[in-house]
Design a protein around this motif. Structure first.
Motif, PDB file in Angstrom:
ATOM      1  N   ARG A   1     -77.091  61.539  36.415  1.00 20.92           N
ATOM      2  CA  ARG A   1     -78.241  61.603  35.511  1.00 20.92           C
ATOM      3  C   ARG A   1     -78.083  62.718  34.494  1.00 20.92           C
ATOM      4  NH1 ARG A   1     -83.183  59.481  37.344  1.00 20.92           N
ATOM      5  NH2 ARG A   1     -84.298  61.380  36.740  1.00 20.92           N
ATOM      6  N   LEU A   2     -77.443  63.799  34.884  1.00 24.06           N
ATOM      7  CA  LEU A   2     -77.269  64.939  33.988  1.00 24.06           C
ATOM      8  C   LEU A   2     -76.222  64.665  32.913  1.00 24.06           C
ATOM      9  CD1 LEU A   2     -77.968  67.972  33.464  1.00 24.06           C
ATOM     10  CD2 LEU A   2     -75.992  68.514  34.878  1.00 24.06           C
ATOM     11  N   THR A   3     -75.104  64.107  33.304  1.00 27.23           N
ATOM     12  CA  THR A   3     -73.987  63.931  32.370  1.00 27.23           C
ATOM     13  C   THR A   3     -73.962  62.553  31.726  1.00 27.23           C
ATOM     14  OG1 THR A   3     -72.516  63.211  34.166  1.00 27.23           O
ATOM     15  CG2 THR A   3     -72.596  65.572  33.671  1.00 27.23           C
ATOM     16  N   GLY A   4     -74.592  61.567  32.341  1.00 24.42           N
ATOM     17  CA  GLY A   4     -74.611  60.231  31.781  1.00 24.42           C
ATOM     18  C   GLY A   4     -73.331  59.453  31.973  1.00 24.42           C
ATOM     19  N   PHE A   5     -72.527  59.761  32.993  1.00 26.23           N
ATOM     20  CA  PHE A   5     -71.287  59.005  33.175  1.00 26.23           C
ATOM     21  C   PHE A   5     -71.580  57.626  33.766  1.00 26.23           C
ATOM     22  CE2 PHE A   5     -71.375  60.986  37.459  1.00 26.23           C
ATOM     23  CZ  PHE A   5     -71.065  59.890  38.253  1.00 26.23           C
ATOM     24  N   ALA A   6     -70.699  56.682  33.504  1.00 21.88           N
ATOM     25  CA  ALA A   6     -70.797  55.324  34.039  1.00 21.88           C
ATOM     26  C   ALA A   6     -69.567  55.038  34.886  1.00 21.88           C
ATOM     27  CB  ALA A   6     -70.898  54.304  32.903  1.00 21.88           C
ATOM     28  N   PHE A   7     -69.751  54.379  36.014  1.00 21.21           N
ATOM     29  CA  PHE A   7     -68.633  54.011  36.869  1.00 21.21           C
ATOM     30  C   PHE A   7     -67.796  52.915  36.194  1.00 21.21           C
ATOM     31  CE2 PHE A   7     -71.568  55.808  39.992  1.00 21.21           C
ATOM     32  CZ  PHE A   7     -70.709  56.618  40.713  1.00 21.21           C
ATOM     33  N   VAL A   8     -66.467  53.021  36.351  1.00 24.02           N
ATOM     34  CA  VAL A   8     -65.544  52.037  35.779  1.00 24.02           C
ATOM     35  C   VAL A   8     -64.534  51.639  36.846  1.00 24.02           C
ATOM     36  CG1 VAL A   8     -65.801  52.939  33.425  1.00 24.02           C
ATOM     37  CG2 VAL A   8     -63.987  53.835  34.907  1.00 24.02           C
ATOM     38  N   ASP A   9     -63.820  50.536  36.579  1.00 23.83           N
ATOM     39  CA  ASP A   9     -62.761  50.082  37.487  1.00 23.83           C
ATOM     40  C   ASP A   9     -61.558  49.631  36.663  1.00 23.83           C
ATOM     41  OD1 ASP A   9     -63.555  47.674  36.418  1.00 23.83           O
ATOM     42  OD2 ASP A   9     -64.622  47.021  38.222  1.00 23.83           O
TER      43      ASP A   9
END
Length: 645
Positions: A87-95
């Motif tokens: 929530r702080l950094t806004g990263f999204a999981f990827v594959d």
């Protein structure tokens, strides 16, 4: 550069020991913050176990509780750590389908370092940075920015990924998560409550506090200084833990890739281009690069890290072999454009970032823990104090007396005791009445005496003196509260001097006057004959009661006569009172009165009665014909003063 330890892996052994010691200091800072947070509440409700005044009692009773509570808060924050960071950094999981190049680099490195394949995330920002987060090897996440993916070739990106995987191998992610949780807790505990108010309130509250309770202002100053020391010390502890672990992770990355030149090259590209603008200050401790100067510093400088790598690996760090680069042309073009224009640190859209829920560890506060507005309020408070005590400026002893914290401590203890006792009474009042108690055990002390004993010549003394004076129309009770009902001492004096007992106010006939010779109603209401017969039976029972019955028959007889007198005067008037007097002159009533006189002859029994009860027993025994309500006595007195026509 001369290293004080033997090689890069000498840092590992030295910093493991140092991190344990520093983390112990963080736990100490949490306890300091908790002591400051609990000081005023404990002075109010448990002064015998409050910090500052009773450190031993506080340590025995509350330090274990604080430790358990801190452990629970730690566990909660740790369980939510990855989600909070996301929530702080806004990263999204990827594959592999989303980022095949990135995932193809991460997986073999993780296997080679003995890790299960971690989760991978990407931050859509042009800054060059990366971090790892999580609590263990199985739930760890390696996150990189879009700018880092575009700007680094395969060898450089692999070196950065190996650095982040090293944080997972060495348990740094868990250590830093715990350090951040501890810093948030210290900041919450040690921040002065006044600092959370609105600006106008912060400006005016301190002068008001100084005018009313100067010792409280001094406490706010001390708490602010200690709180800021705890917060800044916690930040320093986290900086030392984080910065030392960066050297260790660099060493592990060199070992995993056998390519120090790639790591040095990557660090040089990252230097000056790593800042994520949307990240609050102090929250970049988990990144590969962060602030290295100022109050929110979390990392050693890139130059120092490169110098350590070069000093240990020598020419390997300088002679870079040809590196592999599988970036697409678009990635290379974006990286070249960003370098030319200096576009780094752009924040992702707010819709992608989410709402940060990690607490910003600091705002603009000085060493007193004051914001600029609060500092102005503190200056005004000092001016108020000097103005109020301008005649005592040449007498240090008088100024010290005005700042004496002991009266304020007594005041807090009295107020806290009454709050606890009244709260307990309200919740268990029915049970207490069933057992014959009026208040909880331990709540019968007289705070009025405590307040009087605490009075001094200073502002607190004047404030306490005002508290001990009842407002107009009110009386002070033994428990220190005020009320419209007279105090027991006043009520007992009324019984003795006016020869009557107090009842709730009423006017004769407000329920309708009834004739004493009227036929009884079917519902049995307002049957004076039945009332007097009940009183006669009560008198017989009282006179005939044996020693095994104790004093209960006397109490019941007194209560019965009070109820009869009240009801007859209210609903039947003077004819009813005359009929009642004739009934009370019976031999049974006389024997009951005689038994009461005999019991009052025991001075120990009389002394043990409540003041009002003792006065009512005495009036009934010595002058039963005068045992009337004060409303009836008022009418009798008015009638006696009216001259005959």
């Amino acid at each position: 550069m001369v290293l004080r330890v033997n090689g890069l892996f000498g840092w590992v052994r030295a910093n493991d020991r140092r991190s344990i010691a520093l983390f112990g200091g963080l736990i100490l800072a949490i306890n300091v913050g908790a002591a400051l947070f609990l000081l005023l509440p404990l002075l109010a409700v448990d002064p015998d176990h409050a910090p500052v005044t009773a450190w031993g009692g506080y340590a025995r009773r509350y330090v274990p509780l604080v430790t358990l509570a801190a452990g629970a808060v730690f566990a909660l924050h740790l369980m939510r750590h990855v989600r909070s960071v996301q929530r702080l950094t806004g990263f999204a999981f990827v594959d592999d389908a989303d980022e095949p190049r990135l995932c193809r680099l991460v997986e073999p490195l993780a296997i080679g370092m003995g890790l299960p394949a971690p989760y991978v995330g990407v931050i859509e920002a042009r800054a060059l940075n990366a971090f790892a987060c999580g609590l263990g090897r199985r739930d760890a996440v390696v996150v990189v920015t879009r700018g880092l993916i575009d700007a680094l070739d395969d060898e450089e990106l692999a070196a950065v990924l190996a650095h982040e995987l090293a944080h997972i191998v060495n348990g740094d992610i868990r250590l830093l998560a715990a350090a951040d949780a501890g810093l948030r807790l210290v900041g919450w505990l040690a921040r002065p409550p006044a600092a959370r108010r609105q600006q106008v309130g912060a400006l005016l509250s301190l002068p008001v506090i100084m005018a009313v309770l100067p010792p409280l202002f001094v406490f706010i100053l001390i708490a602010g200084i200690c709180g800021q020391a705890a917060i800044r010390g916690s930040r320093l502890i986290r900086l030392m833990i984080s910065s030392s672990r960066e050297f260790i992770a660099d060493a592990c990355a060199v070992e995993a890739t056998q390519n120090p030149a790639a790591l040095v090259s990557a660090l040089r590209r990252i230097d000056g281009r790593s800042r994520l603008n949307h990240l609050p200050p102090g929250q970049d401790a988990m990144m590969i690069d962060g602030a290295s100067e100022g109050g929110f510093a979390t990392h050693p400088t890139i130059a120092r890290r490169i110098a350590v790598i070069v000093a240990v690996t020598g020419s390997m760090a300088l002679n870079a072999p040809k590196r592999r680069d599988t970036r697409s042309p678009d990635q290379r073009d974006r990286a070249a454009c960003a370098i030319r224009t200096g576009v780094f640190g752009a924040a992702p859209p707010a819709s992608e970032r989410g709402t940060p829920d990690l607490v910003d560890p600091g705002d603009a506060r000085n060493w007193l823990g004051f914001t600029p507005v609060m500092t102005l309020g503190a200056v005004l408070a000092v001016a108020v104090f000097l103005g109020m005590h301008r005649h005592d400026l040449h007498r240090p002893a008088a100024l010290a007396a005005a700042l004496d914290p002991r009266p304020a401590g007594i005041l807090l203890a009295v107020v806290g005791r009454e709050f606890v006792c009244n709260a307990a009474f309200s919740s268990v009042g029915l049970a207490l009445r069933a057992t014959g108690l009026d208040r909880p055990v331990g709540c019968d002390a007289a705070p009025a005496r405590d307040l009087a004993a605490a009075q001094t010549s200073g502002s607190v003394g004047r404030f306490l003196a005002a508290l001990t004076e009842p407002p107009a129309g009110l009386s002070m009770h033994p428990n220190g509260t005020f009320g419209s009902a007279p105090s027991p001492a006043t009520e007992a004096e009324t019984v003795r001097t006016r020869r009557c007992f107090r009842t709730k106010g009423y006017a004769r006939g407000d329920g309708g006057l009834h004739a004493v010779d009227a036929p009884p109603r079917r519902d049995g209401a307002f049957d004076i004959g039945r009332w007097l017969a009940g009183a006669e039976a009560q008198a017989v029972q009282t006179a005939a009661a044996g020693p095994e019955a104790g004093d209960r028959p006397l109490d019941d007889y007194l209560s019965s006569r009070k109820s009869i007198v009240h009801a007859v005067d209210r609903y039947f008037g003077e004819p009813g009172l005359a009929m009642m007097r004739r009934s009370f002159a019976s031999p049974s009533h006389q024997r009951a009165i005689g038994r009461l006189r005999e019991r009052l002859g025991d001075p120990r029994w009389a002394a043990g009665l409540p003041p009002v009860r003792r006065a009512e027993f005495t009036l009934l025994a010595n002058s039963p014909e005068d045992f009337v309500t004060c409303s009836a006595r008022d009418r009798m007195d008015r009638k006696a003063t009216v001259p005959p026509t």
